[in-house]
Every structure is written in C-alpha cells, then in structure tokens.
Write a protein that holds these residues in place. Structure first.
Motif, short mmCIF file in Angstrom:
data_model
loop_
_atom_site.label_atom_id
_atom_site.label_comp_id
_atom_site.label_asym_id
_atom_site.label_seq_id
_atom_site.Cartn_x
_atom_site.Cartn_y
_atom_site.Cartn_z
N VAL A 112 -0.94 -4.43 -7.37
CA VAL A 112 -1.37 -3.38 -8.28
C VAL A 112 -2.78 -2.86 -7.95
O VAL A 112 -3.09 -1.71 -8.22
N GLU A 113 -3.62 -3.68 -7.35
CA GLU A 113 -5.01 -3.27 -7.10
C GLU A 113 -5.12 -2.03 -6.21
O GLU A 113 -5.84 -1.07 -6.56
N PRO A 114 -4.42 -1.92 -5.08
CA PRO A 114 -4.51 -0.69 -4.31
C PRO A 114 -3.93 0.52 -5.03
O PRO A 114 -4.41 1.65 -4.83
N PRO A 147 -0.12 -2.20 4.63
CA PRO A 147 1.23 -1.67 4.84
C PRO A 147 1.16 -0.18 5.17
O PRO A 147 0.30 0.54 4.68
N GLY A 148 2.10 0.29 5.99
CA GLY A 148 2.04 1.66 6.48
C GLY A 148 2.02 2.71 5.39
O GLY A 148 1.24 3.67 5.43
N GLY A 185 8.77 5.64 8.69
CA GLY A 185 9.80 5.17 7.76
C GLY A 185 9.33 3.98 6.95
O GLY A 185 8.29 3.37 7.24
N PRO A 186 10.07 3.61 5.92
CA PRO A 186 9.68 2.48 5.06
C PRO A 186 9.82 1.16 5.80
O PRO A 186 10.58 1.04 6.76
N ASP A 190 6.03 -2.48 2.54
CA ASP A 190 5.58 -1.46 1.59
C ASP A 190 5.83 -1.94 0.16
O ASP A 190 6.91 -2.44 -0.15
N PRO A 191 4.85 -1.78 -0.73
CA PRO A 191 5.07 -2.20 -2.12
C PRO A 191 6.06 -1.28 -2.82
O PRO A 191 6.22 -0.11 -2.47
#
Length: 311
Positions: A112-114, A147-148, A185-186, A190-191
């Motif tokens: 949640v922080e980012p 993460p991308g 792409g995912p 990725d969150p």
C-alpha cells in the motif's frame, strides 16, 4: 456495512481503536472500492469518511494484519476524497496511511505504501506543486527492483510534473519509459492495486503532459483516444473527456469543443468525479470568455453550464 445512496452507513460495532476485526476492515475497503469504480467519488466520499471515523480512532493498532488492513482502507478513502476535491481530508488520510504503512518495519503493509505515494504525487501536481510531485516520484524510482507496472506509474508521475515545470525533453523521456514498461505486459510481481494502469490511462496522462507543454494538437489526439477507449475502466476516467473539452476550448477550436461538450451534457448527472466536473466548468468559462465563438458553441456551453449547476 455501506448502504443507502452511496453516502453510506457503517455498523456501530466498533467503539474503540482496533475494535474492528481485519475481515470487517477489508469488507469496508472492498465496498468503497466498488462504489468508487461504479459511481465515483461524489457519491462515495461521505461513506469513505464515515468508514474512517468508525475504523480509525487514532489509537494503537494491535497487530500487523490489522495495521495493513487499516492502511489499505485509509488509502482508498484518501483516493476518494482526492477525486471529490476534498484535498485537506485526502492529504490527512494519506499521511495517516503512510504512518501505518511505515511506522513499524516488521508490520509494514509493503504494497500500500507506493500506492499512497503515487496518489500523493498526483495530488501535489494537481494542486500546482509540480516540484513536490517530482520529488515524491523520484524518491520511489530511486528504489531498487521496483515491479514494472509500479515503475511505469511513477515515471508517469515524473513526466506530468516535468511537463508542468517546462522540462519537455525530460518529460517525454519519462513518459516514453512508462510506455515501454507497460508494453512489457503484466507480471507476477505487479501489485493487485495496479490493475487500472493501462494504455488508456497512459495516453490520458501523456495528453495532459502535452497540454502543459503547449502542444494542444498532440494533447487532443491522446486525450481523445483515452476518452473513447471503452472497456471497464474506472469511473473517474470521464476526466479525460472533460480535459479534452478544456484543451479544445483553450485552443479556440470551437467546432471540436462544441462536439466534445455535446457529448458531456447528458453524462453530467452520472459523473462521480468532482475533479472532472470542475474541469467541465473551466471549459464552459473559456468558451464564455472566448473571441468570435459561434452561436451554436456558446449555446452548447450554456447548456453544459446549466446542467453542471443543477447536478
């Protein structure tokens, strides 16, 4: 639970800090997310603030799971109040969410922080503080092994801020990097919260960056694509259609501005993004103040203004 017309009611089984169980916090969050996605912040803001009053009395939070769930609920409420243009409340909620997310390393809800920082960065740019927005974005981009999709979001934040600061080449480079990351792409890293970041979202923000850099033609093409992308995007994306109208009006393209405004008149009663409604109001004022505006365009602007006043 949240009931009624979106303003919401929350059960009264929580009278002290930490008394809501994790399952109840998560259920509140999911209801708020669903309401915001389908209806928008105008109808979700009251329920969001009531949920926060019930769930967070400012006292100590007992364990890591409760801490994470409460931080996520506060972040959702912070986003909703941001889109409802309740900016002071939104900032307080974001800072409280960060306090929960970062206060204890062993119990920090890392995902949640980012997300909190992504919306804080956007809020700073929205409020005319692009240098502060850029500092937040760069602080996250300096981290190793992002993460991308998360990195792409913060490159967009940096690009928007750089555009507002008049740094065109750097803004374009940041946005190009975001596009390259999105094209990958995912990934499993990725969150889940990054689901909304897609090509339409990137095009909309790049359009706004081009508008800030004084390129209305490029802005119009991108905003038109974002506004008419279709699909199941979140309700706030009507903002891109509103911004398209404002860019056209600012550029004095009265024929296209009239077409864009006509498409918004019938949509206003269902628009939940207060940010979008205010942008529409700006477009109406620009037409009203413009030189040599065709009668039909003025009439459409007056009709849009009338609908906005009666929403």
């Amino acid at each position: 639970m949240i009931t009624g017309e979106g303003a919401g009611r929350v059960t009264e089984d929580a009278r002290a800090p930490g008394s809501l169980p994790v399952a109840a916090l998560k259920a509140l969050k999911e209801r708020l997310v669903a309401l915001d996605v389908t209806a928008g912040a105008r109808w979700a803001a009251a329920g969001a603030l009531e949920a926060v009053r019930t769930a967070d009395r400012g006292g100590p939070v007992r364990d890591a799971g409760e801490r994470a769930a409460l931080a996520e609920l506060l972040q959702v409420a912070a986003w909703i109040t941001f889109d409802a243009e309740q900016q002071s409340a939104s900032r307080w909620l974001h800072l409280r969410a960060l306090e929960l997310a970062c206060g204890k390393r062993e119990s920090a809800p890392a995902e949640v922080e980012p997300l909190v920082l992504a919306v804080l960065s956007m809020q700073e740019e929205h409020l005319g503080r692009p240098a502060s927005s850029l500092r937040i974005a760069r602080s996250v981009l300096a981290r190793a092994d992002l993460p991308g999709r998360v990195a792409a979001i913060f490159h967009v934040r940096a690009g928007r801020a750089l555009a507002r600061l008049g740094q065109g080449p750097r803004a374009e480079r940041a946005l190009r990097t975001a596009g390259e990351l999105l094209a990958d792409g995912p990934s499993d890293r990725d969150p889940a919260w990054a689901w909304w970041f897609d090509r339409a979202e990137l095009d909309g923000h790049e359009g706004l960056a081009r508008a800030a850099l004084g390129d209305p033609e490029g802005a119009v093409a991108l905003l038109h694509g974002a506004a008419h992308a279709g699909g199941d995007g979140p309700a706030y994306r009507v903002l891109f259609a509103a911004e398209l109208t404002r860019v056209l009006a600012r550029a004095g393209d009265w024929r296209e501005a009239e077409t864009a405004m006509s498409g918004l008149v019938g949509a206003v009663p269902g628009v939940g993004s207060v940010r979008a409604l205010r942008v529409m109001g700006d477009a109406v004022r620009l037409v009203g103040q413009g030189p040599r505006v065709p009668r039909r365009t003025r009439d459409t602007a007056r009709e849009l203004g009338r609908v906005l006043r009666g929403r």
